[in-house]
Enzyme design. Structure first.
Site, PDB file in Angstrom:
ATOM      1  N   PHE A  15       0.887  -1.374   0.032  1.00 17.79           N
ATOM      2  CA  PHE A  15      -0.105  -0.067  -0.014  1.00 17.79           C
ATOM      3  C   PHE A  15       0.754   1.136   0.187  1.00 17.79           C
ATOM      4  O   PHE A  15       0.744   2.164  -0.680  1.00 17.79           O
ATOM      5  CB  PHE A  15      -0.827  -0.077   1.112  1.00 17.79           C
ATOM      6  CG  PHE A  15      -1.886   1.279   1.416  1.00 17.79           C
ATOM      7  CD1 PHE A  15      -2.930   1.416   0.457  1.00 17.79           C
ATOM      8  CD2 PHE A  15      -1.490   2.194   2.462  1.00 17.79           C
ATOM      9  CE1 PHE A  15      -3.628   2.419   0.645  1.00 17.79           C
ATOM     10  CE2 PHE A  15      -2.287   3.408   2.151  1.00 17.79           C
ATOM     11  CZ  PHE A  15      -3.252   3.506   1.523  1.00 17.79           C
ATOM     12  N   ASN A 427     -18.017  21.371 -48.075  1.00 17.68           N
ATOM     13  CA  ASN A 427     -17.168  19.811 -47.631  1.00 17.68           C
ATOM     14  C   ASN A 427     -18.224  19.126 -46.441  1.00 17.68           C
ATOM     15  O   ASN A 427     -19.283  19.765 -46.309  1.00 17.68           O
ATOM     16  CB  ASN A 427     -15.728  19.917 -47.065  1.00 17.68           C
ATOM     17  CG  ASN A 427     -16.184  20.778 -45.744  1.00 17.68           C
ATOM     18  OD1 ASN A 427     -16.578  21.799 -45.659  1.00 17.68           O
ATOM     19  ND2 ASN A 427     -15.219  20.526 -44.772  1.00 17.68           N
ATOM     20  N   CYS A 429     -18.162  19.330 -43.399  1.00 18.22           N
ATOM     21  CA  CYS A 429     -18.170  20.026 -42.165  1.00 18.22           C
ATOM     22  C   CYS A 429     -18.458  21.719 -42.549  1.00 18.22           C
ATOM     23  O   CYS A 429     -18.814  22.281 -41.640  1.00 18.22           O
ATOM     24  CB  CYS A 429     -17.187  20.026 -41.204  1.00 18.22           C
ATOM     25  SG  CYS A 429     -16.588  18.627 -40.768  1.00 18.22           S
ATOM     26  N   GLU A 431     -17.459  24.224 -43.903  1.00 20.62           N
ATOM     27  CA  GLU A 431     -16.540  25.347 -43.503  1.00 20.62           C
ATOM     28  C   GLU A 431     -15.648  25.670 -44.985  1.00 20.62           C
ATOM     29  O   GLU A 431     -15.055  26.663 -45.014  1.00 20.62           O
ATOM     30  CB  GLU A 431     -15.612  25.208 -42.350  1.00 20.62           C
ATOM     31  CG  GLU A 431     -14.291  24.660 -42.533  1.00 20.62           C
ATOM     32  CD  GLU A 431     -14.687  22.960 -42.593  1.00 20.62           C
ATOM     33  OE1 GLU A 431     -13.703  22.680 -42.196  1.00 20.62           O
ATOM     34  OE2 GLU A 431     -15.793  22.808 -42.389  1.00 20.62           O
ATOM     35  N   THR A 603     -13.395  21.327 -34.952  1.00 21.05           N
ATOM     36  CA  THR A 603     -12.287  20.972 -34.296  1.00 21.05           C
ATOM     37  C   THR A 603     -12.777  20.000 -33.214  1.00 21.05           C
ATOM     38  O   THR A 603     -12.187  19.930 -32.036  1.00 21.05           O
ATOM     39  CB  THR A 603     -11.653  22.091 -33.307  1.00 21.05           C
ATOM     40  OG1 THR A 603     -12.448  22.582 -32.378  1.00 21.05           O
ATOM     41  CG2 THR A 603     -11.335  23.251 -34.582  1.00 21.05           C
TER      42      THR A 603
END
Length: 771
Positions: A15, A427, A429, A431, A603
């Site tokens: 321990f 695309n 996403c 952006e 992200t």
């Protein structure tokens, strides 16, 4: 009872030894709140005969992580235990790890199967002393537990399923993979990455320096041709891109509608739905990046296409599976004329591109002229009320969160690639706004800046931000030149137009560190200045590269070549933060190395690695559940937990109240200044979020992944948001619609065991764009 040590020897469980190991890792932590003995006692409870020390460390890290709601330093301790464990299991020297990766032999066939490229190995061999000496392994301990676990799961390279890289090794591999023989630039990049100023996108982190160094995130395609050959040649392109970890946006507006005549076979077309079923199955078949995520595509259609109503049903949970493609994402490429007809409650003509050709090739006034000509000539398939289509769009969004919405005319009108031709899709996403055609597949390489890092001594350091952005521009240009392209059409496009996408993460964290409420005037002003700085720095660096290497091939005829920048297209006057006119003069003289520069992406994974909130989004909750092997536990917004702990306001009652309220602190008795700063997305007026997107849009020459959050969406609420965004000139009107569950179980008690906080989805739908 015994444990098995790393060297294979057995040793009795002690321990004190477990406690001592944990205590050693508590340096610099708040000892009033961190209790190594408590952690050690819980570890002892999980021990069995023959447990390994590696398993003990894993258990200790998870136990420490479960204590995070007691004090934020437990999250640091959890990460330290996990990372210390990895350090004990891996070699220290970067050069030795790279040698092991290069010398890998496939155990199944005995063949030399290098994981890193020969050029990477040559560079490391030549500069190994320098590279080994500059790596600072203590920086591994700056990751939080979940950031490290994300790296461990997908990013750190393995040999025979055993991790051999440390986080610092990965970052140096990425830096060397990008800069190759330019070793000083590689070291500069390594330091910025390891200090967390910015990150490259996931495909770059996965693949830089390897034998298949496919580092691009996004690929945009148009259907080659409305024919069997065109459809299947396009499918092959998609398969090859998806195989190499690329996210795909595909325009299909030129494919004939159902019921149309096929002259080659004297038959009748079944339209786009059966074709999309084939694409759906391809997406299911291909696992991107060695099972790092499933193949993903977004399919773009214009709303005049007569298969539009069936298209809007594709992702619904009910209905005939023969008419569903639930593994594809659907998106609309909407002309202004459609929005005007919806607004005026006008009629809308649905057409087949085979009988009404060219509509996808024009935009703005030219589209309106051609569309109304076809209407006058009665070439349409049918006429319905525009609001019938609109209602179907809204219903699909409320049920499935999609289709994504982009505005065709804004995307084309405000694009520096307008001189190339009509842009037909975005695309995966939403952006990236780039030109593609039958002979060119658009590509984008991404990176994101960690905005929280630039809050220094209570102020935002714009100069440092500009300097970091300039490094990113140089890096992304090198990636364009050395990248492994899955298909030749992608290489042709990327090297001709050289677009890049710089995004951000941690905007909400930066606001919190400055004590700005997300919807405050101070935050709105900083939002504009941040993106003005990013755009300015990117242009400055791109112009400097053009001075040295020449402008990109298709620069002549672009807006920039005529002295027109993005903010001019929005009729916005920049602040006096930067001196724009001398920069414009330089651009007129030398040109730009890149056609496009700024593109805030989601992200998703990289923000988790760095411990930041995603992209430009506010926090969705102040408390949520994480799942690990040992079970589920709650995680509190670390900024909130720290401030409440420091002000001695954190206790179980507050924690339980936040859990009952789904992550909100507005119903607590906490001070008003804290309540204002820690509003969640559900408590911030959505129109403020959209307005802030438009404010920064003047400095974003691509577009931005913008989600709309409505807790309880309705036709009128969602319509209002869409028309507000359209009226402000946004290019992306909506990425996902995020909603809350229709109902929550009634809370009868504040007992923490009976409270179900928000569970964070660990899905990596758009890791490809995680910059």
């Amino acid at each position: 009872m015994f444990v098995i040590k790393r060297n294979g020897y057995k040793e009795n469980v002690m321990f004190d030894k477990i406690t001592s190991r944990i205590r050693k890792l508590c340096y610099g932590l708040n000892t009033d709140h961190i209790d190594p003995i408590k952690i050690a006692m819980k570890v002892i409870q999980g021990i069995y005969n023959g447990v390994t020390t590696v398993e003990l460390d894993t258990l200790a890290a998870e136990i420490a992580a479960t204590c995070t709601t007691q004090h934020p330093d437990y999250a640091i301790l959890a990460a330290r235990i996990a990372i210390s464990n990895l350090h004990k299991e891996t070699k220290k020297l970067f050069s030795e790890v790279m040698e092991d990766l290069f010398n890998y032999v496939n155990p199944k066939n005995g063949k030399h199967s290098p994981i890193i490229s020969s050029i990477t190995m040559d560079i490391v061999n030549k500069y190994k002393d320098k590279l080994n000496s500059v790596i600072i392994y203590e920086r591994d301990f700056s990751y939080n537990y979940f950031g490290f676990k994300t790296l461990e799961k997908s990013y750190l390279l393995k040999i025979n399923n055993k991790i051999v890289e440390r986080p610092q090794h990965m970052l140096m591999r990425v830096a060397v993979g990008i800069h190759q023989w330019d070793i000083d630039s590689a070291i500069e990049t390594y330091n910025l990455l390891s200090e967390k100023w910015f990150t490259h996108a996931s495909p770059t982190l996965f693949n830089a320096g390897t034998t298949r160094h496919q580092m691009s995130s996004c690929f945009l395609l148009n259907m080659i041709d409305d024919s069997i050959e065109g459809i299947y040649d396009t499918l092959k392109r998609c398969a090859l891109i998806s195989k190499m970890a690329g996210g795909i946006g595909l325009s299909i507006s030129n494919i004939r509608a159902s019921g149309s005549y096929i002259s080659g076979t004297n038959g009748i077309s079944n339209g786009i739905i059966p074709m999309l079923r084939v694409y759906n199955n391809t997406a299911r078949y291909i696992d991107q990046g060695g099972n790092k995520r499933p193949g993903v595509m977004a399919i773009y259609l214009e709303p005049w296409h007569s298969d539009i109503m069936a298209f809007l049903d594709l992702k619904k949970n009910t209905g005939n599976d023969e008419h569903r493609t639930r593994d594809l994402f659907i998106a609309l490429w909407i002309p202004d004329l459609f929005m005007k007809r919806v607004k005026d409650d006008g009629e809308w003509s649905l057409m087949c591109p085979d009988e009404c050709p060219g509509l996808d090739n024009v935009w703005g006034d030219e589209f309106e002229r051609l569309y109304t000509l076809y209407e006058r000539e009665r070439r349409y398939k049918c006429i319905i009320k525009a609001r019938v289509v609109w209602k179907a769009i809204i219903e699909s969004q409320i049920e499935t969160g999609t289709p994504f919405i982009l505005y065709k005319d804004a995307c084309n009108k405000k694009s520096n690639q307008q001189n190339l031709g009509t842009i037909k899709c975005s695309n995966l996403c939403t952006e990236i706004i780039q030109y593609a055609d039958a002979n060119e597949v658009a590509v984008c390489n991404l990176a994101s800046v960690a905005l929280n890092m630039f809050v220094i001594d209570g102020r935002f350091d714009f100069l440092k931000l500009k300097d970091v952005v300039k490094v990113i521009v140089r890096n992304l240009n090198k990636i364009i030149d050395i990248n492994y392209y899955p298909i030749p059409e992608a290489e042709i496009s990327n090297k001709r137009h050289r677009p890049i996408g710089i995004g951000v993460q941690g905007l909400a964290d930066a606001f919190i560190l400055l004590n700005y409420p997300f919807d405050s005037l101070e935050a709105q002003d900083l939002n504009k200045k941040i993106f003005e700085t990013i755009y300015y720095g990117a242009l400055e660096a791109s112009c400097k590269l053009a001075e040295k290497e020449g402008p990109y091939d298709t620069y002549v005829g672009s807006y920039a070549s005529n002295g027109i920048l993005q903010y001019d297209l929005w009729n916005v006057v920049p602040s006096d933060l930067w001196n724009w006119e001398p920069l414009k003069d330089k651009i007129r003289t030398y040109g730009l190395r890149n056609s496009l520069l700024v593109a805030p992406m989601p992200t998703a994974s990289t923000a988790q690695i760095l411990g930041n909130n995603e992209s430009v989004e506010p926090y969705t909750s102040n408390i949520y559940t994480r799942r690990v092997l040992s079970g589920e536990f709650q995680v509190v917004n670390p900024h909130l937990l720290r401030v409440l702990t420091e002000r001695k306001l954190w206790n179980d009652e507050i924690k339980n109240r936040i859990m009952v309220d789904g992550g909100s602190i507005q119903n607590t008795n906490l001070p008003e200044d804290i309540k204002r700063v820690y509003k969640t997305i559900w408590e911030i007026p959505q129109k403020t979020i959209i307005k802030m997107a438009a404010d920064r849009g003047a400095f974003i020459d691509q577009s931005q992944s913008m989600n709309i959050h409505i807790a309880d969406p309705s036709y009128s609420k969602l319509t209002s948001m869409h028309f507000y965004g359209w009226s402000l000139g946004l290019k992306t009107g909506m990425y996902y619609l995020r909603t809350k569950p229709a109902s929550a179980p009634i809370q009868f008690t504040l007992d923490k065991d009976k409270i179900k906080p928000q569970v964070v989805c660990d899905s990596e739908i758009c890791t490809s764009c995680s910059g």
